[in-house]
Design an enzyme around this catalytic site. Structure first.
Site, PDB file in Angstrom:
ATOM      1  N   ASP A 265       0.949  -1.317  -0.020  1.00  0.00           N
ATOM      2  CA  ASP A 265       0.026  -0.085   0.031  1.00  0.00           C
ATOM      3  C   ASP A 265       0.704   1.359   0.164  1.00  0.00           C
ATOM      4  O   ASP A 265       2.144   1.235   0.115  1.00  0.00           O
ATOM      5  CB  ASP A 265      -0.922  -0.095   1.089  1.00  0.00           C
TER       6      ASP A 265
HETATM    7  C1  BGC Z   1      -4.965   3.293   0.109  1.00  0.00           C
HETATM    8  C2  BGC Z   1      -5.135   2.277  -1.056  1.00  0.00           C
HETATM    9  C3  BGC Z   1      -5.164   2.917  -2.154  1.00  0.00           C
HETATM   10  C4  BGC Z   1      -3.635   3.463  -2.337  1.00  0.00           C
HETATM   11  C5  BGC Z   1      -3.129   4.205  -3.654  1.00  0.00           C
HETATM   12  C6  BGC Z   1      -3.705   4.180  -0.026  1.00  0.00           C
HETATM   13  O1  BGC Z   1      -3.376   5.248   0.943  1.00  0.00           O
HETATM   14  O2  BGC Z   1      -5.001   2.722   1.277  1.00  0.00           O
HETATM   15  O3  BGC Z   1      -6.459   1.845  -0.852  1.00  0.00           O
HETATM   16  O4  BGC Z   1      -5.144   1.984  -3.248  1.00  0.00           O
HETATM   17  O5  BGC Z   1      -3.526   4.380  -1.405  1.00  0.00           O
HETATM   18  O6  BGC Z   1      -4.083   5.199  -3.963  1.00  0.00           O
END
Ligand code: BGC
Length: 718
Positions: A265
């Site tokens: 993530d």
């Molecule tokens: C979120 C994810 C997301 C990623 C990319 C993160 O902060 O937890 O769900 O896909 O950002 O934007």
């Protein structure tokens, strides 16, 4: 390079630093900065040199097809490898034409809707240059304080599993069409179990809970062919997920046989240091690559350290090769070697955005996602009545909800505007009353006066988009600001009043539910939300949504979910007067509205629930059947729910578990026999040795209209 590129050969041609580059994901801003060569802003914060940008393997969040094409062009021109970039983005419930939030899609109990959402989103996104979406989010959610419950389909393992599959199918198809995109299931694992629902918080679960409730939904999306998996921010068993060998090697690779790409993530690799399991960036890189993260999103520990770590012998180059091969395979599967501009077509994208077909698709799903929670003879409304629309959501364009970054609020027709279109300007009056989160009650008087003049009142209340989604945890999950006070003032008039709720989570509305004669949960209904709600209000569509997450009676009751354990001292009719049972002394144990609950403008009667046999061996099957009759005077859709309870196990078993459901549409007075087939596989669970098996003994089969209202028959597994 052509389609037949041999990725093993290609790997051999890459230098170590070029290989490591493939493991880096950067936001699009890194490629479209104005001044070349100068390290400022995010570039500087990330500690990444200019030259490394041109070996990085993937990009996060491109704006549109033109931007994607520009970046790809520039990259192919400058990069030494000429391996096309992969473009990824969060397309969660639509690209430009926005569907209801996933929690609402779950409430349709209609898997075709998830598939439809996947298809429509994929088409608009692919034309806009996106190759991979960070969806579906299949985290099991039991805590409505957590803002991200809006991204999930709810509190049930089985439902999340089948919905996850349907989303993946919709996005990906067989990936051969340029209108499909790859899907990345997230957040691995168990992000939904953050303590107290506080964002980015700790998760600590028993292995049994993890395996039985949380993991199946990721596994089923993987079985459906999801190309990628994203790690989660939380810890599991004391280890951050993005550094967990147990999760990524043992479970994901060995048990689930996942051979696609694992991405961290956002920033989660770098955060291993903040969690306190790595002392510096080198240790971070070593931990994450060893644990099994292939792509590092938006921190730069790999690209700045892996080369040295390999030279020092702390990281085996084979680990890097494996990760790179998986990324190259995905690029090949998407056809990027033969067409790095796959799908990108800005003009066509514009024709698709908000086209009639897509608007009809989102409207269909929105209609089906609306849940009628209470109706004391108020709904449906008749079209000749004078309506007062009161409340901060009544004329609001904030209907899209979180994760709709490409949606266009300014294109939204509000509820008030839709109502005017439906019954005419002279029958609609409006007062905002108060804003979403403020404390100003000066608008109440006007609102009360407007309501007084009307025959019926629609109180449109709820949250703003920012109050749920990522970073949207709330400790108090009642209506924000003074909205409940506004509702009290209006309800005191004793007019036929419909409370219409817009929220990204189940809200605590116990007081309101006692006073309001009718309540509708509309969630964040998306681009066509206003018109879908109007259809429901006037009975042009008979509501059929069913909750997939319990509405708590009080926040202090959370987590409250239907498939809980019995405890040694359950509260029953016989023990209700006793103190020493598992209960609260101030509120009931039951939620306000249970899982599976939702009303219709007609009524359904359940009768003749029977099992084809009361015994089965492991090779047999039992057919459970029930007749459902529409005893009202309108056509309606019922979701017949089928639950099982294992009465005695080597570990305790939940009081009921959803094992199947069928949506049926019945004309007035029509009845239908609905069947569910019980197989041995349905009876398996993680036993005392944490093995997935069924155990001989007695079971209850239950059927009903929601998890709290079921008929029971007993059977035995011999
Ligand atoms: C979120 C994810 C997301 C990623 C990319 C993160 O902060 O937890 O769900 O896909 O950002 O934007």
């Amino acid at each position: 390079m052509n389609k037949e590129v041999d990725i093993n050969e290609l790997l051999k041609e890459l230098s170590l630093s070029e290989k490591i580059g493939q493991l880096q994901q950067l936001a699009s801003q890194f490629y479209i900065k104005d001044s070349e060569g100068e390290l400022t802003g995010p570039l500087k914060d990330l500690g990444i040199s200019e030259e490394k940008i041109w070996v990085s393997g993937s990009v996060l969040g491109v704006k549109d097809a033109e931007e994607a094409r520009r970046i790809q062009d520039k990259y192919l021109d400058r990069s030494s490898t000429k391996i096309p970039l992969l473009f990824m983005a969060d397309i969660i419930h639509g690209y430009r034409t926005i569907f209801p939030i996933p929690l609402a899609i779950g409430c349709t109990w209609n898997l075709n809707n998830a598939e439809l959402c996947g298809q429509v989103s994929a088409k608009e996104a692919a034309l806009s240059g996106v190759h991979v979406t960070f969806s579906p989010m299949v985290d099991l959610v039991r805590d409505p304080r957590w803002g991200r419950v809006m991204e999930s389909t709810g509190e049930d393992t089985y439902l999340n599993s089948v919905f996850g599959k349907a989303f993946v199918k919709g996005y990906q198809g067989d990936l051969s069409s340029n209108y499909n995109i790859a899907s990345c299931v997230k957040h691995f694992a168990a992000y939904g179990a953050v303590e107290a629902g506080r964002e980015y918080n700790t998760v600590d679960l028993s292995d049994r809970q993890l395996k039985e409730y949380y993991l199946p939904s990721y596994e089923s999306s993987i079985d459906e062919g999801a190309k990628m998996v994203m790690t989660s921010f939380n810890t599991i068993h004391g280890v951050p997920a993005s550094g967990s060998k147990y999760l990524m090697r043992d479970i994901l690779r060995d048990n689930f046989q996942f051979d696609g790409v694992v991405i961290s993530d956002w920033g989660a690799v770098g955060e291993l240091q903040v969690h306190g399991v790595a002392a510096d960036d080198e240790e971070v890189a070593e931990t994450a690559i060893s644990a099994g993260v292939d792509v590092e999103m938006m921190t730069s520990c790999y690209i700045n350290n892996l080369e040295n770590l390999v030279k020092e012998g702390r990281v085996q180059e084979e680990l890097i090769d494996e990760a790179v091969l998986r990324i190259l395979q995905l690029k090949k599967d998407l056809g990027l070697f033969s067409d790095p501009y796959r799908g990108m077509d800005g003009n066509k994208a514009k024709q698709m955005f908000m086209c009639n077909e897509h608007k009809e698709a989102v409207r269909k799903v929105a209609r089906e996602s609306i849940v009628l929670l209470k109706n004391d003879n108020v709904l449906p409304l008749s079209k000749d009545k004078k309506v007062a629309v009161i409340g901060p959501k009544g004329d609001s364009t904030d209907l899209l909800g979180g994760w709709s970054w490409q949606g266009r609020k300014e294109k939204i027709t509000t509820l008030k505007e839709n109502l005017i279109n439906e019954i005419g300007n002279n029958l609609i009056s409006y007062a905002e009353g108060c804003d979403i989160n403020g404390h100003d009650e000066s608008g109440f008087e006007e609102a009360v006066n407007v309501a007084k003049e009307a025959d019926v009142v629609i109180l449109a209340l709820g949250e703003s988009s920012e109050m749920s989604g990522e970073g949207g945890s709330r400790a108090y999950i009642g209506l924000p600001g003074v909205q409940e006070r506004l509702a009290e003032e209006i309800l005191r008039l004793n007019k036929p009043t419909v409370v219409l709720l817009f929220s990204g989570r189940p809200l605590e509305i116990t007081n309101l539910s006692k006073k309001a004669p009718a309540i509708i949960e509309a969630w964040f209904p998306g681009t066509e939300g206003g018109s879908a709600i109007t259809e429901v209000l006037y009975g042009d569509f008979n509501p059929s949504g069913r909750l997939t997450m319990s509405f708590p009676y009080a926040t202090g009751q959370i987590p409250v979910y239907y498939n809980c354990y019995n405890t040694g001292r359950p509260k029953t009719a016989n023990t209700a007067e006793t103190r020493y049972v598992s209960q609260f002394i101030d509120i009931p144990n039951e939620p306000l509205y249970p899982f599976g609950y939702g009303l219709s403008y007609t009524q359904f009667q359940y009768k003749d629930f029977t099992l084809s046999s009361n015994k089965m061996t492991k090779d047999d099957k039992i057919t459970a059947s029930v007749t459902v009759k529409n005893i009202g005077d309108r056509k309606g859709t019922e979701t017949v729910q089928f639950y099982i309870r294992d009465l005695v196990g080597s570990t305790v078993r939940p009081v009921k578990e959803l094992k199947g459901f069928k949506r049926i549409e019945l004309e007035p007075q029509e009845e239908l026999k609905v069947e569910f087939v019980i197989t041995e596989e349905m009876l398996r669970y993680y036993n005392i040795d944490c093995e997935l098996v069924s155990e001989l003994g007695d079971f209850h089969a239950m059927v009903g209209c929601n998890s709290a209202d079921t008929y029971t028959e007993k059977f035995t597994l011999l």
